[in-house]
Design an enzyme around this catalytic site. Sequence first.
Site, PDB file in Angstrom:
ATOM      1  N   CYS A  13     -27.543   7.678 -47.412  1.00  0.00           N
ATOM      2  CA  CYS A  13     -26.239   7.934 -46.733  1.00  0.00           C
ATOM      3  C   CYS A  13     -26.159   6.863 -45.831  1.00  0.00           C
ATOM      4  CB  CYS A  13     -26.075   9.193 -46.053  1.00  0.00           C
ATOM      5  SG  CYS A  13     -26.871   9.680 -44.507  1.00  0.00           S
ATOM      6  N   ASN A  16     -28.689   7.544 -42.340  1.00  0.00           N
ATOM      7  CA  ASN A  16     -29.843   8.378 -42.302  1.00  0.00           C
ATOM      8  C   ASN A  16     -30.007   9.302 -41.346  1.00  0.00           C
ATOM      9  OD1 ASN A  16     -33.325   7.476 -42.749  1.00  0.00           O
ATOM     10  ND2 ASN A  16     -32.183   8.941 -43.964  1.00  0.00           N
ATOM     11  N   CYS A  18     -27.610  12.065 -40.872  1.00  0.00           N
ATOM     12  CA  CYS A  18     -26.682  13.333 -41.092  1.00  0.00           C
ATOM     13  C   CYS A  18     -26.824  13.760 -42.460  1.00  0.00           C
ATOM     14  CB  CYS A  18     -25.194  12.968 -41.143  1.00  0.00           C
ATOM     15  SG  CYS A  18     -24.631  12.494 -39.317  1.00  0.00           S
ATOM     16  N   ARG A  19     -26.342  13.335 -43.665  1.00  0.00           N
ATOM     17  CA  ARG A  19     -26.155  13.785 -44.918  1.00  0.00           C
ATOM     18  C   ARG A  19     -27.778  13.615 -45.611  1.00  0.00           C
ATOM     19  NH1 ARG A  19     -20.945  10.378 -46.828  1.00  0.00           N
ATOM     20  NH2 ARG A  19     -21.850   8.968 -45.399  1.00  0.00           N
ATOM     21  N   SER A  20     -28.350  12.328 -45.781  1.00  0.00           N
ATOM     22  CA  SER A  20     -29.370  12.218 -46.554  1.00  0.00           C
ATOM     23  C   SER A  20     -30.757  12.928 -45.988  1.00  0.00           C
ATOM     24  CB  SER A  20     -29.620  10.751 -46.720  1.00  0.00           C
ATOM     25  OG  SER A  20     -29.997   9.996 -45.384  1.00  0.00           O
ATOM     26  N   ASP A 168     -18.802  12.084 -45.112  1.00  0.00           N
ATOM     27  CA  ASP A 168     -19.712  11.802 -43.727  1.00  0.00           C
ATOM     28  C   ASP A 168     -19.305  12.845 -42.658  1.00  0.00           C
ATOM     29  OD1 ASP A 168     -20.145   8.620 -41.794  1.00  0.00           O
ATOM     30  OD2 ASP A 168     -20.797  10.898 -41.606  1.00  0.00           O
TER      31      ASP A 168
HETATM   32  N1  LIG Z   1     -18.586   3.398 -39.233  1.00  0.00           N
HETATM   33  C1  LIG Z   1     -18.119   4.350 -39.576  1.00  0.00           C
HETATM   34  C2  LIG Z   1     -17.876   5.413 -39.853  1.00  0.00           C
HETATM   35  C3  LIG Z   1     -16.462   5.846 -40.505  1.00  0.00           C
HETATM   36  C4  LIG Z   1     -15.762   7.031 -40.888  1.00  0.00           C
HETATM   37  C5  LIG Z   1     -16.547   8.320 -40.676  1.00  0.00           C
HETATM   38  C6  LIG Z   1     -17.911   8.211 -39.942  1.00  0.00           C
HETATM   39  C7  LIG Z   1     -18.433   6.833 -39.372  1.00  0.00           C
HETATM   40  C8  LIG Z   1     -19.695   6.779 -39.094  1.00  0.00           C
HETATM   41  C9  LIG Z   1     -19.961   6.168 -37.727  1.00  0.00           C
HETATM   42  C10 LIG Z   1     -21.044   6.279 -37.418  1.00  0.00           C
HETATM   43  N2  LIG Z   1     -21.670   5.659 -35.997  1.00  0.00           N
HETATM   44  C11 LIG Z   1     -20.532   4.968 -35.272  1.00  0.00           C
HETATM   45  C12 LIG Z   1     -20.054   3.672 -35.466  1.00  0.00           C
HETATM   46  C13 LIG Z   1     -21.346   2.579 -35.480  1.00  0.00           C
HETATM   47  N3  LIG Z   1     -21.176   1.215 -35.414  1.00  0.00           N
HETATM   48  C14 LIG Z   1     -20.193   0.467 -36.710  1.00  0.00           C
HETATM   49  C15 LIG Z   1     -20.174  -0.630 -36.108  1.00  0.00           C
HETATM   50  C16 LIG Z   1     -21.429  -1.590 -36.387  1.00  0.00           C
HETATM   51  C17 LIG Z   1     -22.117  -0.981 -35.060  1.00  0.00           C
HETATM   52  C18 LIG Z   1     -22.539   0.478 -35.426  1.00  0.00           C
HETATM   53  C19 LIG Z   1     -22.246   6.847 -37.942  1.00  0.00           C
HETATM   54  C20 LIG Z   1     -23.712   7.022 -37.491  1.00  0.00           C
HETATM   55  C21 LIG Z   1     -24.450   7.608 -38.150  1.00  0.00           C
HETATM   56  C22 LIG Z   1     -24.259   8.113 -39.386  1.00  0.00           C
HETATM   57  C23 LIG Z   1     -22.853   8.131 -40.006  1.00  0.00           C
HETATM   58  C24 LIG Z   1     -22.005   7.522 -39.334  1.00  0.00           C
HETATM   59  N4  LIG Z   1     -20.816   7.529 -39.645  1.00  0.00           N
END
Ligand SMILES: N#Cc1ccccc1-c1cc(NCCCN2CCCCC2)c2ccccc2n1
Length: 196
Positions: A13, A16, A18-20, A168
Amino acid sequence: MAATNAKSVLFVCLGNICRSPIAEAVFQKMVADAKVADQWRIDSAATSTYEIGSPPDHRGQACMKRHDVPMRHIARQWVIDSGATSDWNTGSSPDSRGLACLKKHGIETSHRARQVTKDDFQTFEYILCMDENNLSDLEKKAKSVQSAKAKIELLGSYDPQKQLIIKDPYYGSDKDFETVYEQCVRCCKAFLEANS
Ligand SMILES: N#Cc1ccccc1-c1cc(NCCCN2CCCCC2)c2ccccc2n1
């Protein structure tokens, strides 16, 4: 320990955490209950480096506990690792929310997010991912891997209820984690049946 001619599946995912890890834990329990755990190599990874080094999200841990599904923990006879598919968060420390929740529930876990590697594309038979972004990221990566053998598919393509995408839940609620869990149960059951 998986036999040498074991089947193999890597759940993937975005982060790694949440989902996976949920899919991996659900499938691990299913193969154990079916007494075929020694026939499977099972792991999980991510298409981002957002959470490298982080434990599973606390909401996912709580969901697994509610359903009595053991999640990656420090066990004697298993060598356990996990990772992510890109280098966004190389060296990130474990998510504080996850650590706090694990501590609250007295859960020790060795599961840490990792980025998927070229080796994964060459050694896993199946790479099963959650949504179309994961799919396109993985297909792009596979193009740069010599003798990639993995079949890259959506885990949702096995869903008898035809919910193709496992969304997600990162910005979601416990209910969203329950939905991820229910989809993983349906899909992993069908995937195991298709490979038994
Ligand atoms: N991106 C997106 C996104 C868009 C829609 C729904 C969920 C998410 C989303 C955001 C996360 N972390 C916040 C942003 C991280 N930074 C993004 C820019 C680079 C540096 C890092 C997640 C972390 C772990 C697992 C799933 C995640 N999913």
